[in-house]
Scaffold this motif. Structure first.
Motif, PDB file in Angstrom:
ATOM      1  N   LYS A  51       0.813  -1.220   0.000  1.00 19.39           N
ATOM      2  CA  LYS A  51       0.000   0.000   0.000  1.00 19.39           C
ATOM      3  C   LYS A  51       0.835   1.254   0.000  1.00 19.39           C
ATOM      4  O   LYS A  51       0.492   2.242  -0.627  1.00 19.39           O
ATOM      5  CB  LYS A  51      -0.877   0.024   1.253  1.00 19.39           C
ATOM      6  CG  LYS A  51      -1.977  -0.979   1.242  1.00 19.39           C
ATOM      7  CD  LYS A  51      -2.729  -0.897   2.562  1.00 19.39           C
ATOM      8  CE  LYS A  51      -3.846  -1.908   2.585  1.00 19.39           C
ATOM      9  NZ  LYS A  51      -4.432  -1.975   3.924  1.00 19.39           N
ATOM     10  N   GLY A  52       1.910   1.190   0.757  1.00 18.77           N
ATOM     11  CA  GLY A  52       2.667   2.416   0.954  1.00 18.77           C
ATOM     12  C   GLY A  52       4.131   2.280   0.579  1.00 18.77           C
ATOM     13  O   GLY A  52       4.796   1.312   0.916  1.00 18.77           O
ATOM     14  N   ILE A  53       4.624   3.259  -0.164  1.00 20.63           N
ATOM     15  CA  ILE A  53       6.035   3.300  -0.534  1.00 20.63           C
ATOM     16  C   ILE A  53       6.577   4.635  -0.055  1.00 20.63           C
ATOM     17  O   ILE A  53       5.905   5.666  -0.177  1.00 20.63           O
ATOM     18  CB  ILE A  53       6.198   3.219  -2.063  1.00 20.63           C
ATOM     19  CG1 ILE A  53       5.553   1.941  -2.598  1.00 20.63           C
ATOM     20  CG2 ILE A  53       7.656   3.299  -2.473  1.00 20.63           C
ATOM     21  CD1 ILE A  53       5.404   1.931  -4.101  1.00 20.63           C
ATOM     22  N   LEU A  54       7.775   4.600   0.473  1.00 19.11           N
ATOM     23  CA  LEU A  54       8.389   5.833   0.928  1.00 19.11           C
ATOM     24  C   LEU A  54       9.612   6.152   0.082  1.00 19.11           C
ATOM     25  O   LEU A  54      10.529   5.341  -0.015  1.00 19.11           O
ATOM     26  CB  LEU A  54       8.792   5.658   2.393  1.00 19.11           C
ATOM     27  CG  LEU A  54       9.021   6.927   3.172  1.00 19.11           C
ATOM     28  CD1 LEU A  54       7.722   7.706   3.300  1.00 19.11           C
ATOM     29  CD2 LEU A  54       9.565   6.586   4.541  1.00 19.11           C
ATOM     30  N   PHE A  55       9.601   7.305  -0.553  1.00 15.08           N
ATOM     31  CA  PHE A  55      10.763   7.794  -1.281  1.00 15.08           C
ATOM     32  C   PHE A  55      11.514   8.740  -0.358  1.00 15.08           C
ATOM     33  O   PHE A  55      10.926   9.709   0.122  1.00 15.08           O
ATOM     34  CB  PHE A  55      10.344   8.593  -2.517  1.00 15.08           C
ATOM     35  CG  PHE A  55       9.785   7.774  -3.658  1.00 15.08           C
ATOM     36  CD1 PHE A  55       9.943   6.399  -3.706  1.00 15.08           C
ATOM     37  CD2 PHE A  55       9.116   8.403  -4.700  1.00 15.08           C
ATOM     38  CE1 PHE A  55       9.434   5.649  -4.775  1.00 15.08           C
ATOM     39  CE2 PHE A  55       8.610   7.669  -5.773  1.00 15.08           C
ATOM     40  CZ  PHE A  55       8.769   6.293  -5.809  1.00 15.08           C
ATOM     41  N   HIS A  56      12.765   8.463  -0.090  1.00 14.76           N
ATOM     42  CA  HIS A  56      13.514   9.415   0.717  1.00 14.76           C
ATOM     43  C   HIS A  56      14.826   9.775   0.050  1.00 14.76           C
ATOM     44  O   HIS A  56      15.370   8.991  -0.725  1.00 14.76           O
ATOM     45  CB  HIS A  56      13.723   8.895   2.145  1.00 14.76           C
ATOM     46  CG  HIS A  56      14.528   7.621   2.221  1.00 14.76           C
ATOM     47  ND1 HIS A  56      15.831   7.600   2.594  1.00 14.76           N
ATOM     48  CD2 HIS A  56      14.194   6.337   1.959  1.00 14.76           C
ATOM     49  CE1 HIS A  56      16.275   6.344   2.572  1.00 14.76           C
ATOM     50  NE2 HIS A  56      15.297   5.557   2.183  1.00 14.76           N
ATOM     51  N   GLY A  57      15.305  10.970   0.340  1.00 11.50           N
ATOM     52  CA  GLY A  57      16.531  11.446  -0.273  1.00 11.50           C
ATOM     53  C   GLY A  57      16.477  12.944  -0.464  1.00 11.50           C
ATOM     54  O   GLY A  57      15.469  13.574  -0.178  1.00 11.50           O
ATOM     55  N   PRO A  58      17.595  13.492  -0.966  1.00  8.51           N
ATOM     56  CA  PRO A  58      17.705  14.953  -1.105  1.00  8.51           C
ATOM     57  C   PRO A  58      16.675  15.545  -2.067  1.00  8.51           C
ATOM     58  O   PRO A  58      16.096  14.811  -2.872  1.00  8.51           O
ATOM     59  CB  PRO A  58      19.123  15.144  -1.636  1.00  8.51           C
ATOM     60  CG  PRO A  58      19.550  13.821  -2.166  1.00  8.51           C
ATOM     61  CD  PRO A  58      18.804  12.785  -1.411  1.00  8.51           C
ATOM     62  N   PRO A  59      16.441  16.850  -1.991  1.00 12.57           N
ATOM     63  CA  PRO A  59      15.445  17.498  -2.845  1.00 12.57           C
ATOM     64  C   PRO A  59      15.849  17.501  -4.323  1.00 12.57           C
ATOM     65  O   PRO A  59      17.040  17.457  -4.654  1.00 12.57           O
ATOM     66  CB  PRO A  59      15.367  18.935  -2.308  1.00 12.57           C
ATOM     67  CG  PRO A  59      16.591  19.137  -1.508  1.00 12.57           C
ATOM     68  CD  PRO A  59      17.023  17.788  -1.016  1.00 12.57           C
ATOM     69  N   GLY A  60      14.841  17.526  -5.192  1.00 16.37           N
ATOM     70  CA  GLY A  60      15.083  17.705  -6.625  1.00 16.37           C
ATOM     71  C   GLY A  60      15.633  16.506  -7.352  1.00 16.37           C
ATOM     72  O   GLY A  60      16.209  16.626  -8.433  1.00 16.37           O
ATOM     73  N   THR A  61      15.484  15.313  -6.787  1.00 15.56           N
ATOM     74  CA  THR A  61      16.103  14.136  -7.373  1.00 15.56           C
ATOM     75  C   THR A  61      15.141  13.265  -8.172  1.00 15.56           C
ATOM     76  O   THR A  61      15.508  12.181  -8.617  1.00 15.56           O
ATOM     77  CB  THR A  61      16.779  13.284  -6.282  1.00 15.56           C
ATOM     78  OG1 THR A  61      15.862  13.160  -5.192  1.00 15.56           O
ATOM     79  CG2 THR A  61      18.049  13.940  -5.798  1.00 15.56           C
ATOM     80  N   GLY A  62      13.889  13.710  -8.289  1.00 17.23           N
ATOM     81  CA  GLY A  62      12.950  12.979  -9.143  1.00 17.23           C
ATOM     82  C   GLY A  62      11.886  12.175  -8.422  1.00 17.23           C
ATOM     83  O   GLY A  62      11.243  11.321  -9.021  1.00 17.23           O
ATOM     84  N   LYS A  63      11.683  12.461  -7.136  1.00 17.88           N
ATOM     85  CA  LYS A  63      10.685  11.704  -6.377  1.00 17.88           C
ATOM     86  C   LYS A  63       9.271  11.937  -6.926  1.00 17.88           C
ATOM     87  O   LYS A  63       8.522  10.989  -7.153  1.00 17.88           O
ATOM     88  CB  LYS A  63      10.766  12.067  -4.883  1.00 17.88           C
ATOM     89  CG  LYS A  63      12.112  11.651  -4.262  1.00 17.88           C
ATOM     90  CD  LYS A  63      12.183  11.891  -2.770  1.00 17.88           C
ATOM     91  CE  LYS A  63      12.417  13.325  -2.382  1.00 17.88           C
ATOM     92  NZ  LYS A  63      13.654  13.909  -2.952  1.00 17.88           N
ATOM     93  N   THR A  64       8.952  13.204  -7.147  1.00 14.81           N
ATOM     94  CA  THR A  64       7.631  13.531  -7.686  1.00 14.81           C
ATOM     95  C   THR A  64       7.475  12.953  -9.093  1.00 14.81           C
ATOM     96  O   THR A  64       6.441  12.361  -9.429  1.00 14.81           O
ATOM     97  CB  THR A  64       7.448  15.064  -7.733  1.00 14.81           C
ATOM     98  OG1 THR A  64       7.770  15.594  -6.444  1.00 14.81           O
ATOM     99  CG2 THR A  64       6.023  15.444  -8.091  1.00 14.81           C
TER     100      THR A  64
END
Ligand code: ATP
Length: 266
Positions: A51-64
């Motif tokens: 159900k849930g995935i967590l993307f973590h890491g520095p800003p602007g790296t393509g998470k969205t």
């Protein structure tokens, strides 16, 4: 108004091809894509869809971008919100927004819900009580525990600070898959340059490999910014193509911006 903005349903046209680098993450997401496309296969085996995935890491790296691509690849409805949009003064308002977001997502399933800055609502609870925040987080947990298997809703949370998140959020059945989205290495930077120059008239004087080498430490967002700045400069300089001069100036501009930011932090 805010409640409407949170429910901005659409079907993104972004595909995995638009996301450069991040091969391992894309590989992991391929399984989620298969889940969304053929849930019966997994249900027959008694498997539950994550159900849930967590993307973590520095800003602007393509998470969205990745979250949009996941929706795009599976033709899912895409809902996006920022954690900070749920933070309200009045008790119950944030929780109500969470409920309504999930209701809409379930109605138009398969859906991908993307919650950026999830730490704004999912930070570790302190002893000092904060009713509004606690209720909002509780509502999110209730929603994630609540949907049944015939409604394919995948929730992706994104944060720059995994360490801040409340344990309750990370438990099995909630955000139990964690994927690190880091800054691109030289090869990935080259690919990102290629993605962002694909539809631009680039002069032969531009060596993409060399640009990738010169942008060490930059994120995908920085590179996309450089490509766009260079294009704007070419227009300003009355050029018919974007040359190395424009890229040089654009890179300098972005580096200057980074240095300004650093002095503020230090
Ligand atoms: P934040 O943590 O600040 O929300 P983010 O990780 O969600 O950042 P995105 O919004 O996905 O970052 O990226 C911003 C822009 O940078 C994208 O729209 C895209 O143009 C570019 N970009 C970032 N990473 C990549 C990538 N891996 N491939 C192609 N473009 C990228």
């Amino acid at each position: 108004d805010k409640d409407d903005r949170l429910n901005n349903l659409n079907k993104p046209s972004v595909r995995f091809n638009d996301v450069a680098g991040l091969d391992e993450v894309k590989e992991e997401l391929a399984e989620i894509i298969d889940f969304i496309k053929s849930p019966q296969k997994y249900h027959k085996m008694g498997a539950k869809i994550p159900k849930g995935i967590l993307f973590h890491g520095p800003p602007g790296t393509g998470k969205t971008l990745l979250a949009q691509a996941l929706a795009g690849e599976t033709e899912s409805s895409f809902f996006s919100a920022s954690g900070s949009e749920f933070v309200e003064k009045y008790v119950g308002v944030g929780a109500k927004r969470v409920r309504s977001l999930f209701e809409k997502a379930k109605k138009s399933a398969p859906s991908v819900i993307f919650i950026d800055e999830i730490d704004a609502i999912g930070a570790k609870r302190t002893t000092e009580s904060n009713n509004e925040k606690d209720q909002t987080l509780n509502q999110l947990l209730i929603e994630m525990d609540g949907f049944n298997s015939d409604q394919t809703v995948v929730v992706i949370g994104a944060t720059n600070r995994l360490d801040l998140l409340d344990e309750a959020l990370l438990r099995p059945g909630r955000f139990d898959r964690h994927m690190f989205i880091g800054n691109p290495d030289v090869r990935a930077r080259e690919e990102i340059f290629l993605v962002h120059t694909k539809n631009k008239p680039i002069d032969k004087s531009v060596d993409i490999k060399a640009l990738a080498k010169r942008t060490h430490g930059m994120s995908g967002a920085h590179i996309s910014n450089i490509a766009n700045e260079a294009a704007i400069l070419a227009v300003r300089n009355n050029k018919t193509t974007i040359g190395i001069e424009e890229f040089n100036e654009a890179i300098e501009k972005v580096i200057a911006g980074l240095q300004r930011k650093n002095t503020v932090i230090l």
